[in-house]
Design an enzyme around this catalytic site. Structure first.
Site, PDB file in Angstrom:
ATOM      1  N   ASP A 263     -44.491  -5.366  24.554  1.00  0.00           N
ATOM      2  CA  ASP A 263     -44.227  -4.371  23.506  1.00  0.00           C
ATOM      3  C   ASP A 263     -43.361  -4.942  22.381  1.00  0.00           C
ATOM      4  O   ASP A 263     -42.606  -5.910  22.575  1.00  0.00           O
ATOM      5  CB  ASP A 263     -43.493  -3.163  24.095  1.00  0.00           C
ATOM      6  CG  ASP A 263     -44.384  -2.281  24.938  1.00  0.00           C
ATOM      7  OD1 ASP A 263     -45.529  -2.691  25.230  1.00  0.00           O
ATOM      8  OD2 ASP A 263     -43.935  -1.183  25.323  1.00  0.00           O
ATOM      9  N   ASP A 264     -43.439  -4.290  21.215  1.00  0.00           N
ATOM     10  CA  ASP A 264     -42.503  -4.417  20.084  1.00  0.00           C
ATOM     11  C   ASP A 264     -42.731  -5.626  19.192  1.00  0.00           C
ATOM     12  O   ASP A 264     -42.003  -5.804  18.216  1.00  0.00           O
ATOM     13  CB  ASP A 264     -41.041  -4.408  20.548  1.00  0.00           C
ATOM     14  CG  ASP A 264     -40.620  -3.066  21.110  1.00  0.00           C
ATOM     15  OD1 ASP A 264     -41.459  -2.148  21.133  1.00  0.00           O
ATOM     16  OD2 ASP A 264     -39.457  -2.934  21.543  1.00  0.00           O
ATOM     17  N   HIS A 314     -48.594   0.480  19.253  1.00  0.00           N
ATOM     18  CA  HIS A 314     -47.263   0.899  19.695  1.00  0.00           C
ATOM     19  C   HIS A 314     -46.527   1.625  18.567  1.00  0.00           C
ATOM     20  O   HIS A 314     -45.298   1.659  18.560  1.00  0.00           O
ATOM     21  CB  HIS A 314     -46.470  -0.320  20.164  1.00  0.00           C
ATOM     22  CG  HIS A 314     -45.262   0.002  21.001  1.00  0.00           C
ATOM     23  ND1 HIS A 314     -45.256   0.954  21.993  1.00  0.00           N
ATOM     24  CD2 HIS A 314     -43.988  -0.506  20.981  1.00  0.00           C
ATOM     25  CE1 HIS A 314     -44.054   1.016  22.557  1.00  0.00           C
ATOM     26  NE2 HIS A 314     -43.268   0.149  21.954  1.00  0.00           N
ATOM     27  N   HIS A 318     -41.861   2.598  15.638  1.00  0.00           N
ATOM     28  CA  HIS A 318     -41.144   2.802  16.898  1.00  0.00           C
ATOM     29  C   HIS A 318     -40.323   4.093  16.940  1.00  0.00           C
ATOM     30  O   HIS A 318     -39.195   4.116  17.454  1.00  0.00           O
ATOM     31  CB  HIS A 318     -40.220   1.616  17.202  1.00  0.00           C
ATOM     32  CG  HIS A 318     -39.943   1.426  18.671  1.00  0.00           C
ATOM     33  ND1 HIS A 318     -38.990   2.152  19.350  1.00  0.00           N
ATOM     34  CD2 HIS A 318     -40.490   0.591  19.578  1.00  0.00           C
ATOM     35  CE1 HIS A 318     -38.962   1.750  20.615  1.00  0.00           C
ATOM     36  NE2 HIS A 318     -39.864   0.813  20.780  1.00  0.00           N
ATOM     37  N   HIS A 408     -41.406  -7.359  26.858  1.00  0.00           N
ATOM     38  CA  HIS A 408     -41.283  -7.297  25.404  1.00  0.00           C
ATOM     39  C   HIS A 408     -41.310  -8.719  24.832  1.00  0.00           C
ATOM     40  O   HIS A 408     -40.512  -9.568  25.270  1.00  0.00           O
ATOM     41  CB  HIS A 408     -39.984  -6.598  24.998  1.00  0.00           C
ATOM     42  CG  HIS A 408     -39.906  -5.175  25.445  1.00  0.00           C
ATOM     43  ND1 HIS A 408     -39.597  -4.816  26.742  1.00  0.00           N
ATOM     44  CD2 HIS A 408     -40.128  -4.009  24.773  1.00  0.00           C
ATOM     45  CE1 HIS A 408     -39.614  -3.487  26.849  1.00  0.00           C
ATOM     46  NE2 HIS A 408     -39.934  -2.983  25.665  1.00  0.00           N
TER      47      HIS A 408
END
Length: 442
Positions: A263-264, A314, A318, A408
Protein backbone atom coordinates in the site's frame (compact mmCIF):
# COMPACT_ATOMS: atom_id res chain seq x y z
CA UNK A 1 -14.31 -26.40 5.55
CA UNK A 2 -11.21 -26.57 7.78
CA UNK A 3 -9.33 -24.39 5.35
CA UNK A 4 -12.01 -21.72 5.40
CA UNK A 5 -12.18 -21.79 9.19
CA UNK A 6 -8.43 -21.29 9.39
CA UNK A 7 -8.67 -18.22 7.17
CA UNK A 8 -11.40 -16.76 9.37
CA UNK A 9 -9.45 -17.41 12.57
CA UNK A 10 -6.32 -15.79 11.16
CA UNK A 11 -8.35 -12.80 10.00
CA UNK A 12 -9.75 -12.30 13.48
CA UNK A 13 -6.30 -12.58 15.02
CA UNK A 14 -4.94 -10.01 12.59
CA UNK A 15 -7.79 -7.59 13.29
CA UNK A 16 -7.39 -8.02 17.02
CA UNK A 17 -3.69 -7.21 16.81
CA UNK A 18 -4.43 -4.07 14.80
CA UNK A 19 -7.08 -2.80 17.18
CA UNK A 20 -4.81 -3.46 20.16
CA UNK A 21 -1.98 -1.41 18.73
CA UNK A 22 -4.19 1.33 17.27
CA UNK A 23 -6.00 1.74 20.56
CA UNK A 24 -2.94 1.72 22.78
CA UNK A 25 -1.23 4.81 21.36
CA UNK A 26 -0.97 6.88 18.19
CA UNK A 27 1.27 5.33 15.56
CA UNK A 28 2.73 7.46 12.80
CA UNK A 29 4.15 6.27 9.50
CA UNK A 30 6.28 8.84 7.70
CA UNK A 31 8.23 8.68 4.48
CA UNK A 32 11.60 10.48 4.51
CA UNK A 33 12.39 12.91 1.72
CA UNK A 34 14.29 11.02 -1.00
CA UNK A 35 17.05 12.45 -3.16
CA UNK A 36 15.19 11.71 -6.37
CA UNK A 37 13.88 13.60 -9.38
CA UNK A 38 10.35 12.59 -10.30
CA UNK A 39 7.64 14.33 -12.28
CA UNK A 40 8.41 17.67 -10.58
CA UNK A 41 12.19 18.34 -10.40
CA UNK A 42 13.17 19.79 -7.04
CA UNK A 43 10.03 18.58 -5.24
CA UNK A 44 9.81 15.38 -3.19
CA UNK A 45 6.47 14.13 -1.90
CA UNK A 46 6.34 13.10 1.77
CA UNK A 47 3.52 11.02 3.21
CA UNK A 48 2.59 10.76 6.87
CA UNK A 49 -0.40 8.97 8.35
CA UNK A 50 -1.45 8.29 11.92
CA UNK A 51 -3.88 5.84 13.49
CA UNK A 52 -5.08 6.34 17.03
CA UNK A 53 -8.09 5.32 19.07
CA UNK A 54 -9.97 8.58 18.55
CA UNK A 55 -8.71 9.81 15.19
CA UNK A 56 -6.86 9.18 11.95
CA UNK A 57 -4.70 11.54 9.93
CA UNK A 58 -3.19 11.54 6.47
CA UNK A 59 -0.79 14.28 5.39
CA UNK A 60 0.84 14.48 1.98
CA UNK A 61 3.03 17.51 1.28
CA UNK A 62 5.99 18.12 -1.05
CA UNK A 63 9.34 19.19 0.31
CA UNK A 64 12.20 20.99 -1.36
CA UNK A 65 16.00 21.16 -1.14
CA UNK A 66 15.75 24.55 0.61
CA UNK A 67 15.60 24.70 4.40
CA UNK A 68 13.85 28.09 4.44
CA UNK A 69 10.96 26.75 2.34
CA UNK A 70 10.70 23.52 4.30
CA UNK A 71 10.63 25.38 7.61
CA UNK A 72 7.56 27.33 6.56
CA UNK A 73 5.85 24.20 5.26
CA UNK A 74 6.66 22.35 8.50
CA UNK A 75 5.34 25.22 10.61
CA UNK A 76 2.14 25.22 8.56
CA UNK A 77 1.60 21.48 9.15
CA UNK A 78 2.39 21.79 12.86
CA UNK A 79 -0.21 24.54 13.27
CA UNK A 80 -2.85 22.50 11.44
CA UNK A 81 -2.17 19.54 13.73
CA UNK A 82 -2.34 21.66 16.86
CA UNK A 83 -5.67 23.21 15.88
CA UNK A 84 -7.05 19.77 15.02
CA UNK A 85 -6.00 18.26 18.36
CA UNK A 86 -7.30 21.26 20.29
CA UNK A 87 -10.75 21.06 18.67
CA UNK A 88 -11.04 17.26 18.70
CA UNK A 89 -14.24 16.20 20.47
CA UNK A 90 -15.50 12.99 18.78
CA UNK A 91 -18.48 11.22 20.34
CA UNK A 92 -21.05 8.50 19.71
CA UNK A 93 -18.50 6.19 18.11
CA UNK A 94 -17.16 8.89 15.77
CA UNK A 95 -13.46 9.22 14.97
CA UNK A 96 -11.83 12.51 14.13
CA UNK A 97 -9.98 12.78 10.84
CA UNK A 98 -7.41 15.24 9.52
CA UNK A 99 -6.54 15.04 5.83
CA UNK A 100 -4.01 17.41 4.27
CA UNK A 101 -3.30 16.91 0.58
CA UNK A 102 -1.59 18.92 -2.12
CA UNK A 103 -2.28 19.74 -5.75
CA UNK A 104 0.90 20.74 -7.57
CA UNK A 105 1.04 23.22 -10.46
CA UNK A 106 4.23 23.86 -12.42
CA UNK A 107 4.55 27.29 -14.03
CA UNK A 108 7.99 26.70 -15.56
CA UNK A 109 11.06 24.54 -14.92
CA UNK A 110 11.67 26.00 -11.44
CA UNK A 111 8.43 27.67 -10.32
CA UNK A 112 5.63 25.76 -8.59
CA UNK A 113 2.39 26.48 -6.82
CA UNK A 114 1.24 24.13 -4.07
CA UNK A 115 -2.49 24.22 -3.35
CA UNK A 116 -2.94 22.54 0.03
CA UNK A 117 -6.42 21.28 0.91
CA UNK A 118 -7.11 20.60 4.60
CA UNK A 119 -10.17 18.68 5.70
CA UNK A 120 -10.69 18.45 9.46
CA UNK A 121 -13.47 16.56 11.17
CA UNK A 122 -13.23 17.06 14.92
CA UNK A 123 -16.73 15.96 15.93
CA UNK A 124 -20.29 17.09 15.43
CA UNK A 125 -22.25 17.04 12.19
CA UNK A 126 -19.75 18.22 9.58
CA UNK A 127 -16.08 18.70 8.92
CA UNK A 128 -14.52 21.82 7.39
CA UNK A 129 -12.31 22.31 4.36
CA UNK A 130 -9.73 25.07 4.02
CA UNK A 131 -7.28 25.92 1.25
CA UNK A 132 -3.76 27.34 1.48
CA UNK A 133 -1.45 28.34 -1.36
CA UNK A 134 2.36 28.29 -1.49
CA UNK A 135 4.10 29.70 -4.60
CA UNK A 136 7.79 28.83 -4.77
CA UNK A 137 10.82 29.45 -6.97
CA UNK A 138 13.17 26.48 -6.64
CA UNK A 139 15.99 28.15 -8.56
CA UNK A 140 16.75 30.37 -5.55
CA UNK A 141 14.59 28.98 -2.72
CA UNK A 142 12.21 31.93 -2.43
CA UNK A 143 8.47 32.32 -2.19
CA UNK A 144 6.76 34.01 -5.14
CA UNK A 145 4.61 37.06 -4.42
CA UNK A 146 2.03 38.93 -6.48
CA UNK A 147 4.44 41.58 -7.74
CA UNK A 148 6.87 38.88 -8.96
CA UNK A 149 4.25 37.75 -11.48
CA UNK A 150 1.52 40.36 -11.93
CA UNK A 151 1.42 44.10 -12.31
CA UNK A 152 1.27 45.86 -8.96
CA UNK A 153 -0.72 48.94 -9.87
CA UNK A 154 -4.18 50.22 -9.07
CA UNK A 155 -5.59 49.25 -12.46
CA UNK A 156 -4.48 45.61 -12.04
CA UNK A 157 -5.82 45.37 -8.49
CA UNK A 158 -9.17 46.87 -9.44
CA UNK A 159 -9.40 44.56 -12.46
CA UNK A 160 -8.88 41.57 -10.16
CA UNK A 161 -11.53 42.66 -7.65
CA UNK A 162 -14.06 43.48 -10.36
CA UNK A 163 -13.53 40.14 -12.14
CA UNK A 164 -13.90 38.02 -8.99
CA UNK A 165 -16.85 40.02 -7.71
CA UNK A 166 -18.67 39.83 -11.06
CA UNK A 167 -18.35 36.04 -11.19
CA UNK A 168 -19.51 35.42 -7.64
CA UNK A 169 -21.86 38.17 -6.50
CA UNK A 170 -25.01 36.55 -7.88
CA UNK A 171 -24.07 32.93 -7.19
CA UNK A 172 -26.20 30.89 -4.84
CA UNK A 173 -25.01 30.82 -1.20
CA UNK A 174 -22.46 33.68 -1.68
CA UNK A 175 -22.60 36.52 0.87
CA UNK A 176 -21.74 39.79 -0.89
CA UNK A 177 -20.41 41.57 2.20
CA UNK A 178 -18.08 38.68 3.05
CA UNK A 179 -16.93 38.52 -0.56
CA UNK A 180 -16.08 42.23 -0.63
CA UNK A 181 -14.04 41.82 2.54
CA UNK A 182 -12.23 38.73 1.22
CA UNK A 183 -11.03 40.48 -1.96
CA UNK A 184 -10.29 43.84 -0.33
CA UNK A 185 -6.56 43.08 -0.57
CA UNK A 186 -6.05 41.07 -3.81
CA UNK A 187 -2.36 40.39 -3.19
CA UNK A 188 -3.17 38.38 -0.04
CA UNK A 189 -5.86 36.19 -1.64
CA UNK A 190 -5.26 32.55 -2.54
CA UNK A 191 -4.47 32.88 -6.23
CA UNK A 192 -2.90 30.33 -8.56
CA UNK A 193 -1.46 31.11 -11.98
CA UNK A 194 -1.56 28.24 -14.48
CA UNK A 195 -1.31 27.93 -18.24
CA UNK A 196 -5.10 28.28 -18.51
CA UNK A 197 -5.39 31.44 -16.43
CA UNK A 198 -5.71 32.74 -12.89
CA UNK A 199 -7.62 30.72 -10.29
CA UNK A 200 -8.77 32.20 -7.00
CA UNK A 201 -9.92 30.02 -4.10
CA UNK A 202 -11.84 30.74 -0.91
CA UNK A 203 -12.20 28.53 2.17
CA UNK A 204 -15.44 26.83 3.01
CA UNK A 205 -17.59 29.43 4.85
CA UNK A 206 -15.20 32.29 3.90
CA UNK A 207 -17.47 33.94 1.32
CA UNK A 208 -20.47 31.61 1.18
CA UNK A 209 -22.65 29.27 3.17
CA UNK A 210 -21.23 25.84 3.96
CA UNK A 211 -23.34 24.20 1.26
CA UNK A 212 -21.15 25.90 -1.38
CA UNK A 213 -17.98 24.22 -0.07
CA UNK A 214 -14.68 25.66 -1.26
CA UNK A 215 -15.48 28.48 -3.72
CA UNK A 216 -13.36 28.88 -6.86
CA UNK A 217 -13.10 31.53 -9.57
CA UNK A 218 -11.34 31.07 -12.91
CA UNK A 219 -10.14 34.01 -14.99
CA UNK A 220 -9.12 32.87 -18.51
CA UNK A 221 -5.55 33.48 -19.64
CA UNK A 222 -6.57 35.87 -22.43
CA UNK A 223 -7.92 38.21 -19.74
CA UNK A 224 -4.89 37.74 -17.49
CA UNK A 225 -2.13 38.26 -20.09
CA UNK A 226 -2.29 42.12 -20.14
CA UNK A 227 -1.44 42.10 -16.43
CA UNK A 228 1.44 39.58 -16.53
CA UNK A 229 5.01 40.82 -16.13
CA UNK A 230 6.27 38.11 -18.50
CA UNK A 231 4.79 35.38 -20.66
CA UNK A 232 4.41 31.91 -19.15
CA UNK A 233 6.51 29.03 -20.41
CA UNK A 234 4.74 25.99 -18.98
CA UNK A 235 6.56 22.64 -19.50
CA UNK A 236 4.76 20.08 -21.64
CA UNK A 237 4.36 16.44 -20.65
CA UNK A 238 4.25 13.46 -22.97
CA UNK A 239 1.99 10.48 -22.34
CA UNK A 240 3.55 7.04 -22.80
CA UNK A 241 1.62 4.29 -24.52
CA UNK A 242 -0.34 1.96 -22.17
CA UNK A 243 1.31 -1.16 -20.75
CA UNK A 244 -0.95 -4.15 -21.17
CA UNK A 245 -1.21 -6.00 -17.85
CA UNK A 246 -0.60 -9.77 -17.88
CA UNK A 247 -3.77 -11.83 -17.62
CA UNK A 248 -4.51 -13.81 -14.47
CA UNK A 249 -3.01 -17.29 -14.48
CA UNK A 250 -5.35 -20.23 -13.71
CA UNK A 251 -4.69 -21.60 -10.22
CA UNK A 252 -4.97 -25.15 -8.97
CA UNK A 253 -7.86 -25.42 -6.48
CA UNK A 254 -5.67 -27.24 -3.96
CA UNK A 255 -2.55 -25.11 -4.44
CA UNK A 256 -0.76 -23.34 -1.62
CA UNK A 257 -0.90 -19.63 -2.49
CA UNK A 258 -0.18 -16.31 -0.87
CA UNK A 259 -0.94 -12.81 -2.18
CA UNK A 260 1.60 -10.15 -1.25
CA UNK A 261 0.12 -6.64 -1.30
CA UNK A 262 1.80 -3.24 -0.91
CA UNK A 263 0.00 0.00 0.00
CA UNK A 264 0.70 3.76 -0.25
CA UNK A 265 3.27 3.76 -3.09
CA UNK A 266 4.84 4.10 -5.48
CA UNK A 267 7.95 5.37 -3.70
CA UNK A 268 11.04 6.41 -5.69
CA UNK A 269 13.52 4.44 -3.55
CA UNK A 270 11.65 1.69 -1.72
CA UNK A 271 9.44 0.46 -4.57
CA UNK A 272 12.37 -0.26 -6.96
CA UNK A 273 14.11 -2.26 -4.20
CA UNK A 274 10.95 -4.30 -3.67
CA UNK A 275 10.64 -4.91 -7.41
CA UNK A 276 14.20 -6.29 -7.48
CA UNK A 277 13.39 -8.73 -4.68
CA UNK A 278 10.14 -9.85 -6.28
CA UNK A 279 11.94 -10.48 -9.56
CA UNK A 280 14.60 -12.55 -7.80
CA UNK A 281 11.92 -14.84 -6.35
CA UNK A 282 9.75 -14.76 -9.50
CA UNK A 283 6.91 -13.40 -7.40
CA UNK A 284 3.99 -11.38 -8.67
CA UNK A 285 2.34 -8.98 -6.21
CA UNK A 286 -0.44 -6.40 -6.02
CA UNK A 287 0.37 -2.72 -5.47
CA UNK A 288 -2.46 -0.59 -4.04
CA UNK A 289 -1.33 2.81 -5.25
CA UNK A 290 -2.15 6.36 -4.18
CA UNK A 291 -2.97 8.63 -7.09
CA UNK A 292 -0.94 11.47 -5.57
CA UNK A 293 2.13 9.23 -5.47
CA UNK A 294 1.53 8.10 -9.06
CA UNK A 295 1.40 11.75 -10.12
CA UNK A 296 4.77 12.52 -8.52
CA UNK A 297 6.51 9.30 -9.56
CA UNK A 298 4.92 8.09 -12.82
CA UNK A 299 8.09 6.31 -13.96
CA UNK A 300 8.09 4.16 -10.83
CA UNK A 301 4.42 3.27 -11.30
CA UNK A 302 5.19 2.40 -14.90
CA UNK A 303 8.05 0.15 -13.80
CA UNK A 304 5.69 -1.75 -11.47
CA UNK A 305 3.37 -2.41 -14.40
CA UNK A 306 6.23 -3.33 -16.74
CA UNK A 307 7.43 -5.89 -14.17
CA UNK A 308 4.12 -7.74 -14.49
CA UNK A 309 2.54 -6.81 -11.17
CA UNK A 310 -1.05 -5.85 -10.50
CA UNK A 311 -1.93 -2.19 -9.95
CA UNK A 312 -4.92 -1.49 -7.71
CA UNK A 313 -6.78 1.51 -6.25
CA UNK A 314 -5.92 2.93 -2.81
CA UNK A 315 -7.60 6.34 -3.42
CA UNK A 316 -6.08 9.59 -4.64
CA UNK A 317 -5.22 11.18 -1.28
CA UNK A 318 -5.54 8.48 1.43
CA UNK A 319 -8.62 9.88 3.22
CA UNK A 320 -10.89 7.99 5.58
CA UNK A 321 -13.62 7.37 3.01
CA UNK A 322 -16.27 7.01 5.71
CA UNK A 323 -15.83 10.75 6.37
CA UNK A 324 -16.66 11.72 2.79
CA UNK A 325 -19.87 12.29 0.89
CA UNK A 326 -20.89 9.93 -1.89
CA UNK A 327 -19.53 12.43 -4.41
CA UNK A 328 -16.25 12.71 -2.51
CA UNK A 329 -15.77 8.94 -2.39
CA UNK A 330 -16.45 8.61 -6.11
CA UNK A 331 -13.94 11.37 -6.94
CA UNK A 332 -11.21 9.79 -4.80
CA UNK A 333 -11.65 6.44 -6.53
CA UNK A 334 -12.27 7.70 -10.07
CA UNK A 335 -9.05 9.71 -10.23
CA UNK A 336 -6.95 6.62 -9.49
CA UNK A 337 -8.97 4.43 -11.84
CA UNK A 338 -8.20 6.89 -14.63
CA UNK A 339 -4.49 7.06 -13.78
CA UNK A 340 -4.15 3.28 -13.79
CA UNK A 341 -6.17 2.96 -17.00
CA UNK A 342 -3.91 5.46 -18.77
CA UNK A 343 -0.91 3.44 -17.63
CA UNK A 344 -2.13 -0.12 -18.21
CA UNK A 345 -4.96 0.24 -20.70
CA UNK A 346 -7.54 -1.10 -18.25
CA UNK A 347 -9.20 -0.05 -15.03
CA UNK A 348 -8.18 -1.76 -11.79
CA UNK A 349 -10.48 -4.47 -10.46
CA UNK A 350 -9.54 -4.02 -6.78
CA UNK A 351 -10.09 -1.16 -4.31
CA UNK A 352 -8.57 -1.01 -0.83
CA UNK A 353 -9.94 1.83 1.34
CA UNK A 354 -7.35 3.54 3.58
CA UNK A 355 -7.29 2.19 7.15
CA UNK A 356 -9.65 -0.54 5.93
CA UNK A 357 -12.44 1.92 6.80
CA UNK A 358 -15.68 1.15 5.01
CA UNK A 359 -19.42 1.40 5.34
CA UNK A 360 -22.48 0.40 3.34
CA UNK A 361 -22.21 3.40 1.01
CA UNK A 362 -18.59 2.66 0.15
CA UNK A 363 -19.34 -1.02 -0.46
CA UNK A 364 -22.23 -0.05 -2.74
CA UNK A 365 -20.11 2.41 -4.75
CA UNK A 366 -17.38 -0.17 -5.31
CA UNK A 367 -19.93 -2.81 -6.27
CA UNK A 368 -21.63 -0.44 -8.71
CA UNK A 369 -18.25 0.20 -10.35
CA UNK A 370 -17.95 -3.59 -10.74
CA UNK A 371 -14.84 -3.64 -8.58
CA UNK A 372 -13.96 -5.70 -5.52
CA UNK A 373 -13.33 -4.30 -2.05
CA UNK A 374 -9.97 -5.84 -1.13
CA UNK A 375 -8.81 -6.02 2.49
CA UNK A 376 -6.26 -8.43 4.00
CA UNK A 377 -5.92 -11.37 6.38
CA UNK A 378 -2.33 -10.89 7.61
CA UNK A 379 -1.09 -7.46 8.73
CA UNK A 380 2.69 -7.12 8.84
CA UNK A 381 2.30 -3.88 10.87
CA UNK A 382 5.38 -2.63 9.03
CA UNK A 383 4.00 0.93 9.26
CA UNK A 384 4.08 0.67 13.07
CA UNK A 385 7.31 -1.01 14.16
CA UNK A 386 9.53 -0.24 11.11
CA UNK A 387 11.58 -3.33 11.92
CA UNK A 388 12.47 -5.95 9.31
CA UNK A 389 12.75 -8.81 11.84
CA UNK A 390 9.44 -7.99 13.50
CA UNK A 391 7.74 -7.82 10.11
CA UNK A 392 9.13 -11.27 9.31
CA UNK A 393 7.87 -12.77 12.59
CA UNK A 394 4.37 -11.30 12.26
CA UNK A 395 3.98 -12.58 8.72
CA UNK A 396 5.38 -16.04 9.36
CA UNK A 397 3.43 -16.49 12.61
CA UNK A 398 0.12 -15.65 10.91
CA UNK A 399 0.48 -16.74 7.29
CA UNK A 400 -1.86 -19.44 5.98
CA UNK A 401 -2.90 -20.84 2.59
CA UNK A 402 -4.73 -18.19 0.54
CA UNK A 403 -3.48 -15.44 2.85
CA UNK A 404 -3.47 -11.80 1.76
CA UNK A 405 -0.47 -10.08 3.35
CA UNK A 406 -0.51 -6.32 3.94
CA UNK A 407 2.76 -4.38 3.62
CA UNK A 408 3.72 -0.87 2.49
CA UNK A 409 6.23 -0.03 -0.23
CA UNK A 410 7.16 3.29 1.39
CA UNK A 411 9.33 2.00 4.26
CA UNK A 412 12.95 0.96 3.79
CA UNK A 413 12.58 -1.60 6.58
CA UNK A 414 9.92 -3.35 4.49
CA UNK A 415 12.28 -3.61 1.52
CA UNK A 416 15.05 -4.84 3.84
CA UNK A 417 12.91 -7.58 5.39
CA UNK A 418 11.19 -8.78 2.22
CA UNK A 419 13.92 -11.19 0.99
CA UNK A 420 13.84 -13.14 4.26
CA UNK A 421 10.02 -13.33 4.10
CA UNK A 422 9.97 -14.56 0.51
CA UNK A 423 12.71 -17.09 1.14
CA UNK A 424 10.82 -18.57 4.13
CA UNK A 425 7.47 -18.63 2.30
CA UNK A 426 9.05 -20.31 -0.69
CA UNK A 427 10.62 -22.99 1.51
CA UNK A 428 7.20 -23.64 3.04
CA UNK A 429 5.83 -24.33 -0.42
CA UNK A 430 3.91 -21.13 -1.11
CA UNK A 431 3.38 -19.79 -4.63
CA UNK A 432 3.20 -16.02 -4.97
CA UNK A 433 0.16 -14.72 -6.87
CA UNK A 434 -1.69 -11.45 -7.31
CA UNK A 435 -4.76 -10.79 -5.21
CA UNK A 436 -7.00 -10.95 -8.28
CA UNK A 437 -5.60 -14.38 -9.09
CA UNK A 438 -6.22 -15.51 -5.51
CA UNK A 439 -9.83 -14.35 -5.67
CA UNK A 440 -10.52 -16.68 -8.62
CA UNK A 441 -10.41 -19.57 -6.13
CA UNK A 442 -13.38 -18.26 -4.16
Amino acid sequence: MKRHMLVIVMLLIGMGTWYYIAGAAPTIKKVPTPSFTGQYPGLHLTVESEQAKGYTTSISLPRTDYEVLNKELDAFILKKKEVFQRNLTPSHGQKGHLNIQTDTYQTNQSEYTLVVHTYAFTGGANGQTTVDVFRMNLSDGTFIEWDDVLRDDQHALEWFKHNVNTQLQHQEYVFEDQLREAIKHPKSTKWILTSSGLDVMFDEYEVAAGAAGVVEVHIPMKEVEPFLLSKLDTPTTQEDSPIMSPSNKPLEPNGKYVALTFDDGPHPIVTPHILETLEKYQARATFFMLGSQMEFYPDVARQVALSGHELANHTEHHPDLTQLSEKGVKEELEQVDERIERLTGQRPSLVRPPYGAKNEMIEQIIQTKEQTLALWTVDSLDWSHRNADQMYRLIMDNVHPSAVVLMHDIHESTAEGLPKVLDALKREGYTFVTMSELLTLK
